[in-house]
Motif scaffolding. Structure first.
Motif, mmCIF file in Angstrom:
data_model
loop_
_atom_site.group_PDB
_atom_site.id
_atom_site.type_symbol
_atom_site.label_atom_id
_atom_site.label_comp_id
_atom_site.label_asym_id
_atom_site.label_seq_id
_atom_site.Cartn_x
_atom_site.Cartn_y
_atom_site.Cartn_z
ATOM 1 N N ARG A 330 43.816 34.010 29.641
ATOM 2 C CA ARG A 330 42.504 33.652 30.208
ATOM 3 C C ARG A 330 42.746 32.792 31.452
ATOM 4 N NH1 ARG A 330 36.876 32.510 28.189
ATOM 5 N NH2 ARG A 330 36.100 30.928 29.617
ATOM 6 N N LEU A 336 35.114 32.820 44.972
ATOM 7 C CA LEU A 336 34.896 34.266 45.091
ATOM 8 C C LEU A 336 34.673 34.638 46.557
ATOM 9 C CD1 LEU A 336 32.392 34.584 42.106
ATOM 10 C CD2 LEU A 336 34.673 35.591 42.184
ATOM 11 N N ILE A 354 41.151 39.050 41.924
ATOM 12 C CA ILE A 354 40.531 39.224 40.599
ATOM 13 C C ILE A 354 40.751 40.667 40.114
ATOM 14 C CG2 ILE A 354 38.294 39.368 39.410
ATOM 15 C CD1 ILE A 354 37.435 36.893 40.977
ATOM 16 N N GLU A 355 40.582 41.621 41.035
ATOM 17 C CA GLU A 355 40.785 43.026 40.646
ATOM 18 C C GLU A 355 42.222 43.227 40.151
ATOM 19 O OE1 GLU A 355 38.540 45.194 40.276
ATOM 20 O OE2 GLU A 355 36.868 44.705 41.615
ATOM 21 N N LEU A 358 42.548 41.649 36.665
ATOM 22 C CA LEU A 358 41.878 42.439 35.628
ATOM 23 C C LEU A 358 42.729 43.652 35.272
ATOM 24 C CD1 LEU A 358 38.160 42.304 36.897
ATOM 25 C CD2 LEU A 358 39.127 41.082 34.941
ATOM 26 N N GLU A 363 41.846 37.917 31.239
ATOM 27 C CA GLU A 363 40.422 37.632 31.085
ATOM 28 C C GLU A 363 40.099 36.608 32.177
ATOM 29 O OE1 GLU A 363 37.874 35.197 27.861
ATOM 30 O OE2 GLU A 363 39.433 36.496 27.049
ATOM 31 N N VAL A 364 39.064 36.864 32.981
ATOM 32 C CA VAL A 364 38.787 35.982 34.123
ATOM 33 C C VAL A 364 37.459 35.262 33.948
ATOM 34 C CG1 VAL A 364 38.298 35.940 36.609
ATOM 35 C CG2 VAL A 364 40.150 37.375 35.745
ATOM 36 N N ALA A 366 35.143 32.992 36.236
ATOM 37 C CA ALA A 366 35.087 32.653 37.663
ATOM 38 C C ALA A 366 33.941 31.694 37.962
ATOM 39 C CB ALA A 366 34.913 33.923 38.482
ATOM 40 N N LEU A 379 30.492 42.645 39.169
ATOM 41 C CA LEU A 379 31.592 42.058 38.380
ATOM 42 C C LEU A 379 31.108 41.655 36.981
ATOM 43 C CD1 LEU A 379 33.609 39.746 40.821
ATOM 44 C CD2 LEU A 379 34.394 41.841 39.741
ATOM 45 N N ARG A 382 32.787 42.555 33.755
ATOM 46 C CA ARG A 382 34.244 42.387 33.679
ATOM 47 C C ARG A 382 34.711 40.952 33.811
ATOM 48 N NH1 ARG A 382 36.768 45.673 37.917
ATOM 49 N NH2 ARG A 382 34.992 45.209 39.229
ATOM 50 N N VAL A 383 33.819 40.090 34.322
ATOM 51 C CA VAL A 383 34.211 38.705 34.589
ATOM 52 C C VAL A 383 33.183 37.772 33.956
ATOM 53 C CG1 VAL A 383 34.288 37.034 36.505
ATOM 54 C CG2 VAL A 383 35.448 39.213 36.737
#
Ligand code: NAD
Length: 468
Positions: A330, A336, A354-355, A358, A363-364, A366, A379, A382-383
């Motif tokens: 994590r 961003l 970030i891409e 991932l 696990e991000v 942000a 995002l 996924r974030v």
């Protein structure tokens, strides 16, 4: 003077508010109705320091918004065009918005108009705009085209506009030159800064501003060449930072030594995770394409782009070096936006990072002070979007600093340490003093500088052994 600004984006809106601040009557036009409605309601659609103050000061009086270009143009003698000029698939400059505006303008020319390109465009665009307008029925003698490239930087856009290093006007007649000199006079004679309630000048402001008069083609080239040079400076210092890492030297010390040479200067010598944003990447590609079309193979630009693209992958290796395996880790990501002070995420290296994370199975969580609404939609799934830097750091294996927001350089380190699962900070913007971070108990990794570890840690001991 009554002026129209076409486009209410980062450049058009800032230019509109600042021209109103300089005393002009401004009508800002945008084809995006939703944007105009929001502006008419008094909303500020972009994050930019001093912009809300200027909009509040001038909206409804010296500054009006409309989606009708024809109405705006009728009563204006000068029309600034500040629409987007993104990249095409092949890297050329997409000038379709510039052409659409030219076509529309040709129908509204009722008396002499000066059409001023503020968008970043390839050399010779002024001539093309002229041709399109004539083809669409504008009488040849009823208008002129000028180029007035914009050099503002997002995050400091208002002060950049009001206190620029220089103003470049590319004109082909005395009349056009005189109109533009009139518009910018409060900056070139230094009277603006003396005005009551003037937006305060930044350190190192050059007052009065120098206005450089050139031909239109030269002005167009000045903009592309300036951006290419600045991007080259970033890629250059990133390449030197990578060498520093390989030989255990310190890029900060190297930069101090390089920057002390007045011919080089110390500005824009900050290593990091690479340049991004809506300008440098697309302007470099466009400049490369222009050079190619004009018969010159500008390979230096290929290398600037390659180094920049490699920089994110280089940083990923640093993350791996700090954490070993990445799958399931994590990570708290702070930043961003493509840089601090803006909500612009176009071509943001932080998003590219970030891409990559991932894809590695991380696990991000942000956090960004302004840019989260701009990327929440794509995002979202996924974030995890955190409420604050500390919220993002909660139970994270490490924290990654990816945008140079001022607030990220002034975090409560004790609180951060308590929130993190492990005290690991990987700083892509060199926001902290490495020794101080080690003293505060962090394992600290940055760009172009030796890693720093708490005194008694095994990593510190092995680093000492290596050095001896
Ligand atoms: P942007 O995408 O934020 O804004 C462009 C605006 O133009 C949008 O609001 C869009 O709706 C509007 N528009 C498009 N077609 C239109 C039309 N036919 N009529 C009316 N409005 C129309 O873009 P930006 O970042 O403001 O950049 C504008 C130009 O300035 C670009 O050429 C860019 O390269 C250049 N520039 C940008 C910066 C920067 O930091 N963003 C700095 C210097 C120069």
């Amino acid at each position: 003077m009554q002026v129209t600004v076409v486009g209410s984006g980062y450049v058009g809106l800032v230019a509109s508010a600042c021209l109103a601040e300089l005393g002009q009557q401004v009508i800002c036009v945008d084809s995006d109705r939703a944007k105009i409605d929001a502006l008419q309601r008094g909303e500020t659609p972009i994050h930019e320091r001093f912009l809300p103050e200027l909009l509040a000061r001038h909206c409804g009086t010296r500054l009006k918004f409309t989606s009708s270009l024809a109405d705006a143009v009728k009563s204006s003698s000068v029309i600034f065009v500040a629409v987007g000029t993104p990249s095409t698939e092949s890297g050329d400059c997409d000038l379709s918005a510039v052409e659409a505006v030219a076509r529309e303008l040709s129908r509204s020319v009722n008396e002499y108009k000066l059409v001023v390109q503020k968008s970043t465009v390839p050399v010779c665009t002024s001539e093309w705009v002229r041709r399109i307008m004539v083809l669409n029925g504008a009488p040849e003698t009823s208008f002129e085209i000028a180029s007035n490239p914009e050099f503002l930087r997002e995050g400091t856009a208002v002060t950049d506009f009001l206190y620029p290093d220089r103003i470049v006007v590319g004109v082909n007649s005395k009349r056009a030159a005189s109109l533009l000199r009139d518009i910018y006079r409060p900056l070139t004679n230094g009277s603006y800064v003396r005005q009551k309630n003037a937006i305060p000048e930044p350190d190192e402001a050059r007052i009065p501003t120098r206005l450089i008069e050139t031909g239109a083609r030269s002005a167009e080239l000045i903009k592309h060449a300036s951006n290419a040079f600045l991007a080259m400076k970033i890629s250059f210092i990133n390449a030197v930072a990578n060498i520093c890492e390989a030989v255990d030297a310190d890029i900060e010390q190297v930069c101090a030594g390089i920057g002390a040479d007045a011919r080089i200067g110390d500005r824009f010598l900050s290593p990091g995770i690479g340049y991004g944003g809506s300008c440098f990447p697309k302007d470099l590609k466009a400049f490369r394409a222009i050079a190619r079309e004009s018969g010159y193979d500008f390979r230096l630009l290929d290398e600037v782009i390659r180094i920049n693209e490699e920089q994110c992958r280089h940083f990923l290796r640093k993350v791996r070096n700090a954490l070993w395996t990445l799958k399931g880790k994590r990570l708290a990501v702070l930043g961003l936006a493509f840089k601090g002070g803006t909500d612009d995420v176009r071509e943001s290296p932080a998003i590219a990072m970030i891409e990559l994370l991932l894809r590695e199975g991380c696990e991000v969580a942000a956090y960004d002070p302004a840019a989260m609404p701009k990327c929440r939609e794509w995002l979202q799934e996924r974030v995890i979007f955190a409420e604050s830097a500390y919220d993002a750091a909660e139970s994270a294996d490490a924290i990654l600093l990816l945008s140079d927001w001022e607030e990220f350089a002034a975090l409560d380190l004790q609180r951060l340490r308590r929130a993190l699962k492990y005290p690991i900070v990987i700083d892509g913007r060199n926001l902290y003093d490495r020794e101080m971070m080690a003293q505060r108990g962090f394992m600290y990794y940055s760009v172009g500088r030796p890693d720093a570890f708490p005194r008694e840690s095994p990593e510190h001991v092995s680093q000492l052994k290596k050095a001896s």
